[in-house]
Design an enzyme around this catalytic site. Sequence first.
Site, PDB file in Angstrom:
ATOM      1  N   TRP A 101      47.811  45.555  34.980  1.00 46.06           N
ATOM      2  CA  TRP A 101      46.933  45.500  35.856  1.00 46.06           C
ATOM      3  C   TRP A 101      45.982  46.400  35.704  1.00 46.06           C
ATOM      4  O   TRP A 101      44.780  46.186  35.940  1.00 46.06           O
ATOM      5  CB  TRP A 101      47.603  45.254  37.147  1.00 46.06           C
ATOM      6  CG  TRP A 101      48.618  44.169  37.356  1.00 46.06           C
ATOM      7  CD1 TRP A 101      49.792  44.156  37.492  1.00 46.06           C
ATOM      8  CD2 TRP A 101      48.158  42.623  37.166  1.00 46.06           C
ATOM      9  NE1 TRP A 101      50.373  42.813  37.455  1.00 46.06           N
ATOM     10  CE2 TRP A 101      49.337  42.021  37.397  1.00 46.06           C
ATOM     11  CE3 TRP A 101      46.980  42.080  36.840  1.00 46.06           C
ATOM     12  CZ2 TRP A 101      49.418  40.634  37.160  1.00 46.06           C
ATOM     13  CZ3 TRP A 101      47.011  40.630  36.846  1.00 46.06           C
ATOM     14  CH2 TRP A 101      48.216  39.884  37.092  1.00 46.06           C
ATOM     15  N   ASP A 175      44.417  50.108  43.599  1.00 43.28           N
ATOM     16  CA  ASP A 175      44.812  48.846  43.708  1.00 43.28           C
ATOM     17  C   ASP A 175      46.386  48.645  44.130  1.00 43.28           C
ATOM     18  O   ASP A 175      47.230  49.330  43.676  1.00 43.28           O
ATOM     19  CB  ASP A 175      44.906  48.184  42.274  1.00 43.28           C
ATOM     20  CG  ASP A 175      45.552  46.667  42.286  1.00 43.28           C
ATOM     21  OD1 ASP A 175      46.014  46.367  43.340  1.00 43.28           O
ATOM     22  OD2 ASP A 175      45.691  46.304  41.097  1.00 43.28           O
ATOM     23  N   LYS A 199      51.741  39.455  46.896  1.00 44.13           N
ATOM     24  CA  LYS A 199      53.080  40.275  46.823  1.00 44.13           C
ATOM     25  C   LYS A 199      53.943  40.573  47.998  1.00 44.13           C
ATOM     26  O   LYS A 199      55.134  40.299  48.043  1.00 44.13           O
ATOM     27  CB  LYS A 199      52.809  41.233  45.809  1.00 44.13           C
ATOM     28  CG  LYS A 199      51.762  40.909  44.812  1.00 44.13           C
ATOM     29  CD  LYS A 199      52.588  40.587  43.482  1.00 44.13           C
ATOM     30  CE  LYS A 199      51.660  39.764  42.310  1.00 44.13           C
ATOM     31  NZ  LYS A 199      50.664  40.760  41.788  1.00 44.13           N
TER      32      LYS A 199
HETATM   33  C1  LIG Z   1      49.603  40.595  40.904  1.00 43.13           C
HETATM   34  C2  LIG Z   1      48.860  41.791  40.622  1.00 43.13           C
HETATM   35  C3  LIG Z   1      47.325  41.695  40.399  1.00 43.13           C
HETATM   36  C4  LIG Z   1      46.704  40.346  40.137  1.00 43.13           C
HETATM   37  O1  LIG Z   1      46.485  39.659  41.547  1.00 43.13           O
HETATM   38  P1  LIG Z   1      45.481  38.371  41.628  1.00 43.13           P
HETATM   39  O2  LIG Z   1      45.527  38.058  43.187  1.00 43.13           O
HETATM   40  O3  LIG Z   1      46.417  37.273  40.829  1.00 43.13           O
HETATM   41  O4  LIG Z   1      44.302  38.578  41.038  1.00 43.13           O
HETATM   42  C5  LIG Z   1      46.641  42.841  40.441  1.00 43.13           C
HETATM   43  N1  LIG Z   1      47.166  43.985  40.585  1.00 43.13           N
HETATM   44  C6  LIG Z   1      48.592  43.939  40.620  1.00 43.13           C
HETATM   45  C7  LIG Z   1      49.160  45.433  40.984  1.00 43.13           C
HETATM   46  C8  LIG Z   1      49.336  43.154  40.716  1.00 43.13           C
HETATM   47  O5  LIG Z   1      50.594  43.226  40.996  1.00 43.13           O
END
Ligand SMILES: *Cc1c(COP(=O)(O)O)cnc(C)c1O
Length: 367
Positions: A101, A175, A199
């Site tokens: 990511w 993030d 998540k």
């Molecule tokens: C799943 C994830 C993403 C991507 O998220 P989307 O909503 O599918 O774009 C980005 N960063 C992390 C750390 C993730 O676990």
Amino acid sequence: MNRAHNFSAGPAVLPVPVLKETADAILNFNNSGMSIMEVSHRAKDFDNVMKEAQADCLKLMNLSPEEYYVMFLGGGASLQFLMIPYNFLHKKADYINTGVWSKKAIKEGKDMAKIFNAEINVAASSDDKNFNYIPTEFNFTPDADYVHITTNNTIYGTEWKDNIPDTKNVPLIADMSSDMFAMKRDFAKYSLIYAGAQKNIGPAGVTMVVIKKQWAEEQARKDVPTMLYYKTHYDSESMFNTPPCLPVFVVSRTFKWIMKQGGLEAIQENNEMKAKLLYDAIDAYPDFYKSAVANPRDRSLMNVTFNCVNPEFEPKFIAEAKEKYNMTNLKGHRSVGGIRASIYNSCPVDTIKALVKFIEEFYKANK
Ligand SMILES: *Cc1c(COP(=O)(O)O)cnc(C)c1O
């Protein structure tokens, strides 16, 4: 209700009371005779959902609504990879590369850097060891526009705990998609925090963005297209266009659920207890299982990644867990293989205990 032992990395397990409240609101929202999916996003009842979600979010983060603003946007966390440099990259930004990511965020940063004639500096990376650790040495740019980090690396199972680097006066962006509200953090350290909801805080379809308003006012570029401009969204109270109403409702209920558990302190304590059960079980049989993370300090509370010393046992482990005990989604991410148990906030301790038991049982049967 017969619930599976769901170890999905995302979309992932949600608290049962939240699912029930959502089921009710889907049929009859606030006794309106309409579904939450059938009411105007401008209706007072929905406006209350939005406002409460924003207020609860800041409360949980211990941030003041004067300083920070909460937005609920579409496009996933992945759109934030683009929006961040589009709004805040002027000359140079630092990124820390701790996995897939982070890499995707860096790619968007680099693409925007080409357009803006700017530069992206990777200030640290754990790429050399296939991302099995969290870096401890950084090559920061003193006057960077921002530093971007990924607090939990969903695929590799590593996580920054209280070792977030001090970026001095450089704004910090994180993030937190896969460990949002998994533990207490000093959220005031950050200028921007974002998390795809699917998540740990809700369903797919909404991304939470918490932004320091004064910084955004002062530092954002002015040449950003309307929908990609953070100011568009915070000036219109996250209602510039139709927000993802149903996902925002689920997130708002999840925040209430977190508060009911006792807030982040209680959530963290519970997460640490759950993760320890699992890591202890893996560590108990070093001739058979091994953690995928090099240093125990870096082990994620959310995504527990491990291997069988003899990898031939891995598909058998995953299939048997499913067949015998309805344990789902234990397969590691396709890019790394192995086994991954994602144990987010609402993953019940009984589910963890069932997996611990199976880890022992499988060891005894196959050692
Ligand atoms: C799943 C994830 C993403 C991507 O998220 P989307 O909503 O599918 O774009 C980005 N960063 C992390 C750390 C993730 O676990």
